[in-house]
Design an enzyme around this catalytic site. Structure first.
Site, PDB file in Angstrom:
ATOM      1  N   LYS A   1       0.905  -1.329   0.030  1.00  0.00           N
ATOM      2  CA  LYS A   1      -0.003  -0.179   0.085  1.00  0.00           C
ATOM      3  C   LYS A   1       1.046   1.112   0.044  1.00  0.00           C
ATOM      4  CE  LYS A   1      -3.618   2.400   2.690  1.00  0.00           C
ATOM      5  NZ  LYS A   1      -4.718   2.730   3.532  1.00  0.00           N
TER       6      LYS A   1
ATOM      7  N   LYS B   1      -2.312  -1.415  -3.656  1.00  0.00           N
ATOM      8  CA  LYS B   1      -3.183  -0.357  -3.426  1.00  0.00           C
ATOM      9  C   LYS B   1      -2.339   0.774  -3.707  1.00  0.00           C
ATOM     10  CE  LYS B   1      -6.108   1.967  -0.323  1.00  0.00           C
ATOM     11  NZ  LYS B   1      -6.534   2.088   0.923  1.00  0.00           N
TER      12      LYS B   1
HETATM   13  C1  PBG Z   1      -7.587   3.282   5.623  1.00  0.00           C
HETATM   14  C2  PBG Z   1      -7.680   3.163   4.402  1.00  0.00           C
HETATM   15  C3  PBG Z   1      -7.609   4.233   3.191  1.00  0.00           C
HETATM   16  C4  PBG Z   1      -8.077   3.516   1.960  1.00  0.00           C
HETATM   17  C5  PBG Z   1      -8.752   2.370   2.500  1.00  0.00           C
HETATM   18  N1  PBG Z   1      -8.227   2.141   3.743  1.00  0.00           N
HETATM   19  C6  PBG Z   1      -6.921   5.706   3.285  1.00  0.00           C
HETATM   20  C7  PBG Z   1      -5.689   5.800   3.795  1.00  0.00           C
HETATM   21  O1  PBG Z   1      -4.738   5.039   3.786  1.00  0.00           O
HETATM   22  O2  PBG Z   1      -5.561   7.090   3.886  1.00  0.00           O
HETATM   23  C8  PBG Z   1      -8.288   4.337   0.755  1.00  0.00           C
HETATM   24  C9  PBG Z   1      -9.242   3.915  -0.234  1.00  0.00           C
HETATM   25  C10 PBG Z   1      -9.803   4.724  -1.362  1.00  0.00           C
HETATM   26  O3  PBG Z   1      -9.175   5.780  -1.525  1.00  0.00           O
HETATM   27  O4  PBG Z   1     -10.535   4.330  -1.913  1.00  0.00           O
HETATM   28  N2  PBG Z   1      -6.073   3.176   5.958  1.00  0.00           N
END
Ligand code: PBG
Length: 330
Positions: free
Chosen positions: A200, A254
């Protein structure tokens, strides 16, 4: 006749008719590949639009069954749940994450009762619950690892006990997969699966999601000390290897479309169930162009999702899941 004036091979022949195009098609997209993220909110009678994500709504629990019904009818295999926590329930330590009656747990119980066949994926990270909007605990301005893991473990067990089928840690702390796996097993939750957000990235593409959750304005600083640098791929493979060794059943990359190379490498190196998250910013980008009439809605949705399949993803978390399932059925 001079045979040399003709191309020996004409790749266009196989493209001539729809039937051969179907026969030689290398990848498929089906409803089996779709996971629908949904936003749940406190209160009653609430269905509010997320302004930066046209077509996406936040839904209160009394409206949740009606909201999810079309997904059940379309046979979408799983939902990813995201709770919106009011500021009054947020604190420095994200305590609400471990409340057995928090919004996430109530949503999970309700959905398991109404739609027992739909898989529920629970995001594990503290950002919906912290007053500072970070995924872990802060000490001296730094998101600390091991104390954060301790509370994330409790959050994960809390969700699994409420009926979440797949725990999806999105926090990027080191060692959390192994700790969560052990805690689930000790609690008798041996079949609760873990889909780790293994690779991520600290991405600008999450902006609209933070709007949806109301954590955008709260966030102090950025998440670069725990989420990955967009410049790195080898490191993504190390993240995936570690999460698998700690017991992850599935891994995720992601964001999605800007990171197809990472998905392809993960899939090729590990050959494990690999998922992609077509995140909020990707959705917002496509929708903005669709709404302006600059891109053809149906075609661009399906092409963007097929690209994930071609890269090797088993499935995609996508805000277009309902639209795609409808197009696949048509
Ligand atoms: C939380 C999380 C995030 C997303 C999914 N889980 C945001 C972040 O890490 O700030 C983003 C999902 C999206 O942008 O559709 N940890």
């Amino acid at each position: 006749m001079n045979i040399g004036q003709f191309p020996q091979t004409r790749l266009r022949r196989n493209r001539h008719d729809r039937f051969t195009r179907r026969l030689v098609s290398e990848n498929t997209l089906s409803t089996d590949n779709l996971i629908w993220p949904i936003f749940v909110t406190e209160g009653t009678g609430a269905v509010t639009d997320v302004s930066s994500m046209p077509g996406v709504q936040r839904v209160s629990l009394d409206r949740l069954a009606a909201h999810v019904e079309p997904a059940a009818k379309l046979d979408i295999p799983a939902l990813a749940l995201f709770p919106i926590t009011p500021a009054s329930l947020r604190d420095e330590a994200g305590t609400e994450a471990t409340n057995p009656d928090n919004l996430m747990c109530r949503a999970a119980r309700l959905l398991k009762k109404e739609f027992p066949e739909i898989g529920l994926i629970g995001d594990v990270a503290l950002d919906p619950y912290t007053s500072h909007g970070h995924d872990g605990l802060i000490e001296d301005g730094y998101v600390v690892n091991d104390p954060s893991v301790e509370i994330l473990v409790k959050q994960a067990v809390n969700q699994a006990a409420a009926g979440i089928d797949i725990i999806a840690p999105s926090d990027m702390m080191d060692g959390r997969i192994g700790s969560i796996r052990t805690a689930l097993d000790v609690s008798g939750l041996v079949n609760t699966r873990i889909m780790s957000y293994a690779a991520k990235y600290a991405s600008a593409f999450y902006g609209p999601f933070r709007d949806a959750l109301g954590s955008g304005g709260l966030l102090t600083g950025d998440k670069k000390t725990y989420q990955m640098d967009p410049a790195n791929t080898d490191e993504a493979l190390r993240e995936v290897a570690l999460d698998l060794s700690e017991g992850a059943d599935m891994v995720m990359v992601k964001p999605g479309m800007p990171y197809l190379d990472v998905i392809a490498r993960v899939r090729q190196e590990f050959a494990v169930p690999t998922f992609a998250y077509q995140v909020s910013g990707e959705y917002a980008m496509l929708m903005a162009a669709i709404q302006n009439g600059w891109l053809d809605r149906d075609r661009v949705i399906m092409e963007s999702l097929m690209a994930f399949r071609r890269a090797g993803a088993n499935g995609v978390l996508t805000y277009f899941a309902l639209d795609a399932a409808r197009l696949l059925r048509a």
